[in-house]
Motif scaffolding. Structure first.
Motif, PDB file in Angstrom:
ATOM      1  N   SER A   1       0.817  -1.224   0.000  1.00  0.00           N
ATOM      2  CA  SER A   1       0.000   0.000   0.000  1.00  0.00           C
ATOM      3  C   SER A   1       0.848   1.271   0.000  1.00  0.00           C
ATOM      4  CB  SER A   1      -0.934   0.011   1.215  1.00  0.00           C
ATOM      5  OG  SER A   1      -0.197   0.052   2.425  1.00  0.00           O
ATOM      6  N   LYS A   2       2.107   1.183   0.391  1.00  0.00           N
ATOM      7  CA  LYS A   2       2.986   2.350   0.461  1.00  0.00           C
ATOM      8  C   LYS A   2       4.052   2.328  -0.640  1.00  0.00           C
ATOM      9  CE  LYS A   2       0.930   3.687   4.223  1.00  0.00           C
ATOM     10  NZ  LYS A   2      -0.008   4.832   4.189  1.00  0.00           N
ATOM     11  N   THR A   3       3.855   1.521  -1.651  1.00  0.00           N
ATOM     12  CA  THR A   3       4.826   1.448  -2.740  1.00  0.00           C
ATOM     13  C   THR A   3       4.953   2.803  -3.433  1.00  0.00           C
ATOM     14  OG1 THR A   3       4.331  -0.888  -3.116  1.00  0.00           O
ATOM     15  CG2 THR A   3       5.418   0.287  -4.900  1.00  0.00           C
ATOM     16  N   GLN A   4       6.199   3.247  -3.633  1.00  0.00           N
ATOM     17  CA  GLN A   4       6.438   4.560  -4.231  1.00  0.00           C
ATOM     18  C   GLN A   4       6.661   4.498  -5.734  1.00  0.00           C
ATOM     19  OE1 GLN A   4       9.770   5.552  -1.583  1.00  0.00           O
ATOM     20  NE2 GLN A   4       8.538   7.205  -0.734  1.00  0.00           N
TER      21      GLN A   4
ATOM     22  N   GLU B   1       0.133  -6.630 -14.963  1.00  0.00           N
ATOM     23  CA  GLU B   1       0.932  -6.478 -13.755  1.00  0.00           C
ATOM     24  C   GLU B   1       0.380  -5.388 -12.832  1.00  0.00           C
ATOM     25  OE1 GLU B   1       2.515  -9.231 -15.871  1.00  0.00           O
ATOM     26  OE2 GLU B   1       2.389  -7.257 -16.803  1.00  0.00           O
ATOM     27  N   LEU B   2      -0.299  -4.395 -13.397  1.00  0.00           N
ATOM     28  CA  LEU B   2      -0.862  -3.326 -12.578  1.00  0.00           C
ATOM     29  C   LEU B   2      -2.259  -3.668 -12.052  1.00  0.00           C
ATOM     30  CD1 LEU B   2       0.160  -0.200 -14.709  1.00  0.00           C
ATOM     31  CD2 LEU B   2       1.173  -0.947 -12.556  1.00  0.00           C
ATOM     32  N   ASP B   3      -2.841  -4.714 -12.590  1.00  0.00           N
ATOM     33  CA  ASP B   3      -4.232  -5.052 -12.279  1.00  0.00           C
ATOM     34  C   ASP B   3      -4.456  -5.291 -10.790  1.00  0.00           C
ATOM     35  OD1 ASP B   3      -7.006  -6.004 -13.224  1.00  0.00           O
ATOM     36  OD2 ASP B   3      -6.287  -7.737 -12.101  1.00  0.00           O
TER      37      ASP B   3
ATOM     38  N   ALA C   1      -1.438   0.915  -3.987  1.00  0.00           N
ATOM     39  CA  ALA C   1      -0.652   2.163  -4.074  1.00  0.00           C
ATOM     40  C   ALA C   1      -0.928   2.849  -5.409  1.00  0.00           C
ATOM     41  CB  ALA C   1       0.830   1.851  -3.935  1.00  0.00           C
ATOM     42  N   LEU C   2      -2.089   3.510  -5.514  1.00  0.00           N
ATOM     43  CA  LEU C   2      -2.475   4.153  -6.766  1.00  0.00           C
ATOM     44  C   LEU C   2      -1.588   5.344  -7.099  1.00  0.00           C
ATOM     45  CD1 LEU C   2      -6.382   4.097  -6.513  1.00  0.00           C
ATOM     46  CD2 LEU C   2      -4.860   2.443  -7.596  1.00  0.00           C
ATOM     47  N   GLY C   3      -0.910   5.888  -6.098  1.00  0.00           N
ATOM     48  CA  GLY C   3      -0.029   7.023  -6.329  1.00  0.00           C
ATOM     49  C   GLY C   3       1.389   6.624  -6.705  1.00  0.00           C
ATOM     50  N   ALA C   4       1.665   5.320  -6.804  1.00  0.00           N
ATOM     51  CA  ALA C   4       3.015   4.869  -7.141  1.00  0.00           C
ATOM     52  C   ALA C   4       3.372   5.270  -8.564  1.00  0.00           C
ATOM     53  CB  ALA C   4       3.113   3.347  -6.989  1.00  0.00           C
ATOM     54  N   LYS C   5       4.563   5.817  -8.757  1.00  0.00           N
ATOM     55  CA  LYS C   5       5.030   6.215 -10.083  1.00  0.00           C
ATOM     56  C   LYS C   5       5.363   4.969 -10.901  1.00  0.00           C
ATOM     57  CE  LYS C   5       6.860  10.658  -8.586  1.00  0.00           C
ATOM     58  NZ  LYS C   5       6.223  10.550  -7.258  1.00  0.00           N
TER      59      LYS C   5
ATOM     60  N   THR D   1       6.721  12.935 -18.916  1.00  0.00           N
ATOM     61  CA  THR D   1       5.427  13.203 -18.300  1.00  0.00           C
ATOM     62  C   THR D   1       5.311  12.476 -16.966  1.00  0.00           C
ATOM     63  OG1 THR D   1       4.554  11.411 -19.657  1.00  0.00           O
ATOM     64  CG2 THR D   1       4.188  13.636 -20.451  1.00  0.00           C
ATOM     65  N   ASP D   2       4.381  12.914 -16.143  1.00  0.00           N
ATOM     66  CA  ASP D   2       4.215  12.379 -14.788  1.00  0.00           C
ATOM     67  C   ASP D   2       3.009  11.443 -14.751  1.00  0.00           C
ATOM     68  OD1 ASP D   2       4.434  11.923 -12.107  1.00  0.00           O
ATOM     69  OD2 ASP D   2       3.567  13.827 -11.479  1.00  0.00           O
ATOM     70  N   TYR D   3       3.275  10.147 -14.639  1.00  0.00           N
ATOM     71  CA  TYR D   3       2.196   9.161 -14.563  1.00  0.00           C
ATOM     72  C   TYR D   3       2.353   8.312 -13.308  1.00  0.00           C
ATOM     73  CZ  TYR D   3       0.275   9.829 -19.252  1.00  0.00           C
ATOM     74  OH  TYR D   3      -0.349  10.338 -20.371  1.00  0.00           O
ATOM     75  N   ASN D   4       1.216   7.974 -12.710  1.00  0.00           N
ATOM     76  CA  ASN D   4       1.209   6.986 -11.641  1.00  0.00           C
ATOM     77  C   ASN D   4       0.201   5.900 -11.988  1.00  0.00           C
ATOM     78  OD1 ASN D   4      -1.361   8.065 -11.032  1.00  0.00           O
ATOM     79  ND2 ASN D   4      -0.516   9.465  -9.513  1.00  0.00           N
ATOM     80  N   VAL D   5       0.009   4.939 -11.091  1.00  0.00           N
ATOM     81  CA  VAL D   5      -0.886   3.810 -11.374  1.00  0.00           C
ATOM     82  C   VAL D   5      -2.298   4.292 -11.676  1.00  0.00           C
ATOM     83  CG1 VAL D   5      -1.928   1.707 -10.417  1.00  0.00           C
ATOM     84  CG2 VAL D   5       0.480   2.221  -9.962  1.00  0.00           C
ATOM     85  N   GLN D   6      -2.778   5.255 -10.897  1.00  0.00           N
ATOM     86  CA  GLN D   6      -4.151   5.739 -11.062  1.00  0.00           C
ATOM     87  C   GLN D   6      -4.362   6.435 -12.395  1.00  0.00           C
ATOM     88  OE1 GLN D   6      -5.481   8.343  -7.928  1.00  0.00           O
ATOM     89  NE2 GLN D   6      -7.625   8.034  -8.424  1.00  0.00           N
ATOM     90  N   SER D   7      -3.374   7.176 -12.881  1.00  0.00           N
ATOM     91  CA  SER D   7      -3.545   7.932 -14.124  1.00  0.00           C
ATOM     92  C   SER D   7      -3.217   7.115 -15.371  1.00  0.00           C
ATOM     93  CB  SER D   7      -2.682   9.199 -14.095  1.00  0.00           C
ATOM     94  OG  SER D   7      -1.312   8.878 -13.927  1.00  0.00           O
ATOM     95  N   VAL D   8      -2.345   6.126 -15.252  1.00  0.00           N
ATOM     96  CA  VAL D   8      -1.943   5.382 -16.442  1.00  0.00           C
ATOM     97  C   VAL D   8      -2.904   4.234 -16.762  1.00  0.00           C
ATOM     98  CG1 VAL D   8      -0.432   3.613 -15.403  1.00  0.00           C
ATOM     99  CG2 VAL D   8       0.086   4.504 -17.670  1.00  0.00           C
ATOM    100  N   CYS D   9      -3.507   3.611 -15.762  1.00  0.00           N
ATOM    101  CA  CYS D   9      -4.378   2.447 -16.025  1.00  0.00           C
ATOM    102  C   CYS D   9      -5.578   2.775 -16.917  1.00  0.00           C
ATOM    103  CB  CYS D   9      -4.839   1.825 -14.708  1.00  0.00           C
ATOM    104  SG  CYS D   9      -3.607   0.724 -13.973  1.00  0.00           S
ATOM    105  N   PRO D  10      -6.288   3.898 -16.702  1.00  0.00           N
ATOM    106  CA  PRO D  10      -7.407   4.209 -17.610  1.00  0.00           C
ATOM    107  C   PRO D  10      -6.954   4.377 -19.060  1.00  0.00           C
ATOM    108  CG  PRO D  10      -7.577   5.511 -15.614  1.00  0.00           C
ATOM    109  CD  PRO D  10      -6.242   4.838 -15.569  1.00  0.00           C
ATOM    110  N   LEU D  11      -5.736   4.910 -19.288  1.00  0.00           N
ATOM    111  CA  LEU D  11      -5.246   5.072 -20.655  1.00  0.00           C
ATOM    112  C   LEU D  11      -4.932   3.726 -21.295  1.00  0.00           C
ATOM    113  CD1 LEU D  11      -2.876   8.175 -20.394  1.00  0.00           C
ATOM    114  CD2 LEU D  11      -5.254   8.098 -21.110  1.00  0.00           C
ATOM    115  N   LEU D  12      -4.462   2.774 -20.488  1.00  0.00           N
ATOM    116  CA  LEU D  12      -4.161   1.444 -21.012  1.00  0.00           C
ATOM    117  C   LEU D  12      -5.435   0.724 -21.448  1.00  0.00           C
ATOM    118  CD1 LEU D  12      -1.514   0.241 -18.377  1.00  0.00           C
ATOM    119  CD2 LEU D  12      -1.099   1.269 -20.619  1.00  0.00           C
ATOM    120  N   LEU D  13      -6.557   1.092 -20.844  1.00  0.00           N
ATOM    121  CA  LEU D  13      -7.825   0.437 -21.156  1.00  0.00           C
ATOM    122  C   LEU D  13      -8.674   1.231 -22.151  1.00  0.00           C
ATOM    123  CD1 LEU D  13      -8.851  -0.638 -17.544  1.00  0.00           C
ATOM    124  CD2 LEU D  13      -7.947  -2.110 -19.333  1.00  0.00           C
TER     125      LEU D  13
END
Length: 378
Positions: free
Chosen positions: A99-102, A118-120, A129-133, A173-185
């Motif tokens: 949960s604290k992965t950076q 892998e992000l699923d 850790a949705l904020g992880a880069k 560009t600045d992407y984290n798990v929360q912002s990149v997953c919707p683009l992958l889908l």
């Protein structure tokens, strides 16, 4: 009467209060700060993790507040990303907590295979850790996790600060798990993720550009100058960036043939032209810049300044064309052109441009430059 009410509140109300039923004690968790994913020789997922441990003066594990910390590396294999982390639970005394992965790093091979699998497990997890880069490593992510760097106590902290610095400098560009997953889908706009290289002998990482994606698969690369140009064209830049431009000079002393310019302001504009049912994308970019370095000097002549401005425009335009060419070759719609067509020309998108390859859409670029400062005096 008031005394009776107070006495009742003190005695009986505590019985109705709930306790900490969902507590997670740190002493029972291994806090994973850094995760790297690679593909194994048999196609399995190889997860490498880094987590902190406390060290006393004797080097033994301790919970003292005066201890220092260092990173410990653990590697495991599994059929999926989640399974590989479950396998790590079998090797340590505490329970793994992501949960604290950076930072989450991906090797090139697994990035070419696809990122979403892998992000699923993190994206679905309510405590993930949705904020992880998220970043890509040239070669193996395992080598990045095992890097013996000396700039930070913990490897997770090192890469977190490293990627923050790259974003602040305008490298990517600045992407984290929360912002990149919707683009992958989503399949109408593709992400570009930081691309780093590991120098094991020098014990440090190096920013080398951005990784291009088509849907969830890595399909190409941009260099640092091309990455900065992409950020300018897409309008994502929030700070000044610099470019090294080669002039038309042919001096024997090589450094006299170059100029470094710093972009002070940028105004990008994307326009879609539709003619006979075909779309052409025009990327216009107005840049205001200053000259940071010009070893040849002699910038007092208006004629010379105009000539230099034209040379800089040609150099930056070539960089922009090269950037767009690589995006189209990799079928990476980083500008979201299909999304623009969907929004502004929906019928045309449904009939012709839905899930179309970006290389099928002509993209033109037009740069307009204005010199604001040519040296120390002006």
């Amino acid at each position: 009467m008031q005394k009776i009410i107070r006495w009742f509140m003190v005695v009986y109300i505590p019985f109705f209060l709930t306790g900490c039923w969902d507590q997670r004690l740190l002493k029972e968790q291994k806090i994973i700060e850094l995760i790297g994913y690679d593909v194994g020789s048999k196609g399995e997922v190889v997860a490498s993790t880094s987590y902190p441990i406390g060290l006393g003066s004797s080097g033994n594990l301790t919970s003292s507040s005066t201890t220092s910390s260092k990173s410990t590396i653990l590697t495991s294999r599994g059929e999926t990303a989640g399974d590989s982390l479950l396998q790590e639970d079998l090797k340590i005394s505490e329970k793994i907590d992501t949960s604290k992965t950076q930072v989450i790093l991906f090797g090139e091979r697994i990035a070419a295979k696809g990122l979403y699998q892998e992000l699923d497990n993190i994206y679905r997890n309510p405590k993930g850790a949705l904020g992880a880069k998220v970043a890509i490593v040239q070669g193996r992510a395992m080598d990045a996790i095992r890097l013996k760097q000396v700039e930070a106590d913990l490897n997770g902290r090192y890469y977190d600060e490293f990627l923050k610095s790259g974003v602040a400098t305008g490298f990517y560009t600045d992407y984290n798990v929360q912002s990149v997953c919707p683009l992958l889908l989503k399949h109408t706009k593709d992400p570009l993720l930081p691309l780093i290289k590991i120098h094991s002998k020098g014990n440090r990482a190096e920013s080398v550009g951005m990784a291009l994606f088509n849907n969830e698969k890595m399909t190409g690369k941009l260099t640092i100058p091309e990455s900065k140009m992409f950020i300018l064209l897409s309008g994502a830049i929030k700070q000044n960036v610099s470019f090294l431009v080669k002039t038309n000079h042919r001096y024997q002393q090589n450094q006299l043939n170059y100029v470094i310019v710093e972009i002070l302001n940028s105004r990008p504009k994307t326009k879609l032209n539709v003619k006979n049912g075909a779309v052409t994308a025009n990327l216009a970019l107005k840049l205001q810049y200053r000259i940071r370095e010009y070893p040849k000097n002699h910038l007092t002549s208006p004629l010379h300044l105009e000539q230099l401005n034209n040379e800089i425009k040609v150099g930056l335009t070539n960089t922009a064309k090269r950037t767009i060419s690589k995006l189209q070759k990799a079928n990476c719609d980083g500008f979201g052109i299909e999304e623009e067509i969907k929004v502004h020309h929906h019928r045309l998108w449904e009939g012709k441009y839905k899930n179309v390859a970006i290389k099928e859409i002509p993209i033109k670029v037009d740069l307009q430059l204005e010199l604001l400062n040519s040296g120390i005096i002006n």
